[in-house]
Scaffold this motif. Sequence first.
Motif, PDB file in Angstrom:
ATOM      1  N   ALA A 179       0.801  -1.283   0.039  1.00 30.50           N
ATOM      2  CA  ALA A 179      -0.275  -0.062  -0.039  1.00 30.50           C
ATOM      3  C   ALA A 179       0.846   1.244   0.001  1.00 30.50           C
ATOM      4  CB  ALA A 179      -0.975   0.197   1.210  1.00 30.50           C
ATOM      5  N   ASP A 193       4.915  -0.015   4.113  1.00 35.65           N
ATOM      6  CA  ASP A 193       3.987  -1.129   3.990  1.00 35.65           C
ATOM      7  C   ASP A 193       4.692  -2.039   3.025  1.00 35.65           C
ATOM      8  OD1 ASP A 193       0.813  -1.879   4.179  1.00 35.65           O
ATOM      9  OD2 ASP A 193       1.507  -2.706   2.530  1.00 35.65           O
ATOM     10  N   SER A 195       2.660  -3.956   7.830  1.00 34.00           N
ATOM     11  CA  SER A 195       2.393  -2.644   7.878  1.00 34.00           C
ATOM     12  C   SER A 195       3.527  -1.643   8.585  1.00 34.00           C
ATOM     13  CB  SER A 195       1.051  -2.083   8.641  1.00 34.00           C
ATOM     14  OG  SER A 195       1.237  -2.265   9.935  1.00 34.00           O
ATOM     15  N   SER A 233      -0.252   3.300  10.100  1.00 36.88           N
ATOM     16  CA  SER A 233      -0.514   2.730   8.879  1.00 36.88           C
ATOM     17  C   SER A 233      -1.575   3.372   8.128  1.00 36.88           C
ATOM     18  CB  SER A 233      -0.968   1.078   9.031  1.00 36.88           C
ATOM     19  OG  SER A 233      -1.740   0.701   7.785  1.00 36.88           O
ATOM     20  N   THR A 293      -0.354   6.675   6.599  1.00 33.35           N
ATOM     21  CA  THR A 293       0.382   6.212   5.144  1.00 33.35           C
ATOM     22  C   THR A 293      -0.485   5.989   3.974  1.00 33.35           C
ATOM     23  OG1 THR A 293       2.364   5.187   6.221  1.00 33.35           O
ATOM     24  CG2 THR A 293       1.995   4.604   4.147  1.00 33.35           C
ATOM     25  N   GLN A 294      -1.406   5.155   4.367  1.00 31.95           N
ATOM     26  CA  GLN A 294      -2.626   4.867   3.276  1.00 31.95           C
ATOM     27  C   GLN A 294      -3.231   6.123   2.712  1.00 31.95           C
ATOM     28  OE1 GLN A 294      -4.306   1.597   5.655  1.00 31.95           O
ATOM     29  NE2 GLN A 294      -4.295   0.492   3.736  1.00 31.95           N
ATOM     30  N   GLN A 301      -4.710   5.479  -0.858  1.00 32.45           N
ATOM     31  CA  GLN A 301      -5.121   4.236  -0.965  1.00 32.45           C
ATOM     32  C   GLN A 301      -6.333   3.828   0.169  1.00 32.45           C
ATOM     33  OE1 GLN A 301      -1.724   1.705  -1.297  1.00 32.45           O
ATOM     34  NE2 GLN A 301      -1.767   1.736  -3.317  1.00 32.45           N
ATOM     35  N   LEU A 302      -6.678   4.874   0.676  1.00 30.58           N
ATOM     36  CA  LEU A 302      -7.594   4.679   1.695  1.00 30.58           C
ATOM     37  C   LEU A 302      -8.877   6.042   1.877  1.00 30.58           C
ATOM     38  CD1 LEU A 302      -8.342   3.351   4.511  1.00 30.58           C
ATOM     39  CD2 LEU A 302      -7.081   5.167   5.715  1.00 30.58           C
ATOM     40  N   GLU A 346     -10.465   0.467   2.029  1.00 29.67           N
ATOM     41  CA  GLU A 346      -9.025   0.434   1.160  1.00 29.67           C
ATOM     42  C   GLU A 346      -9.307   0.342  -0.151  1.00 29.67           C
ATOM     43  OE1 GLU A 346      -6.735  -2.563   3.174  1.00 29.67           O
ATOM     44  OE2 GLU A 346      -6.822  -1.476   5.123  1.00 29.67           O
ATOM     45  N   HIS A 355      -7.503  -1.085  -3.522  1.00 30.19           N
ATOM     46  CA  HIS A 355      -6.676  -1.961  -3.979  1.00 30.19           C
ATOM     47  C   HIS A 355      -6.298  -1.753  -5.538  1.00 30.19           C
ATOM     48  CE1 HIS A 355      -7.104  -3.986  -0.066  1.00 30.19           C
ATOM     49  NE2 HIS A 355      -8.489  -4.055  -0.318  1.00 30.19           N
TER      50      HIS A 355
END
Length: 261
Positions: A21, A25, A38, A159, A162-163, A168-169, A187, A189
């Motif tokens: 991710a 990660d 993570s 985590s 970071t996402q 990505q989140l 999330e 993907h």
Amino acid sequence: MNRDVVLEMFDRQLRREARSAGAGDRVERTGDVVRHLSTGDGSTGDGWATVVWSDLDDATADAAIAAQVGHFTDLGREFEWKLYAHDQPADLADRLAAAGFVPEPAETLMVAQVPDLPTGIDLPESVQLRPVTTPADVDLLRDVHDQAFGTDFSGLRESLLTQLAADQLIAVLAMAGDLPVSAARMELHAGTDFASLWSGGTVPAWRGKGIYRALVAYRTRIAAERGYRYLQVDASDDSRPILQRLGFLPLTTTIPYVYRP
């Protein structure tokens, strides 16, 4: 929706071919096992580590389990083995338990086609939705999850940041004035057909008012805008009936088996 086809896609895209991710990660492939880790080394409770895929049989399972136990014991790090009902060999759960893993409550892997889900957002008059965009928002989301689930989500903070930074989140708060009463995340993907719903939770005093359904609809809208075909969720016994009414179908069950050195 052909359940067998979608389950095969899920196994391939999100487990066997799992992707990092972003910074902090990583995905590690060793033998017939895929690990997803993570941010954090685990020494401060930050970060997590999960075996997300294995391709084992009667002859290879025990050695693979021992290798993972040895690896994480050397690191002094807790990890989980994400076991699905169709994983092989058929007695993999018993082998994990014999090796010292402790099972957590079972969940149901549920999937829905994004176009089939409702996107209307109906909230109590005093409640508004607020996207999570800052570290302070992440702290509010974590606090809501702690209250809703009775567990400590502090290890997810870095985590989640970071996402968010890697786009990505998607995370959202339901606010009653200045009070956060519900929260959820999704999330994204990249390069797959799936987005995953996680941790939709409402504090006890605000349950039964349709907020959970509104958070699903909010995330469904974004998944549709981003071009995802399916939404996936590991559903608890509490959320499964709601998700089924919305159009999610059960594919299999999953149990996290946790090993603590």
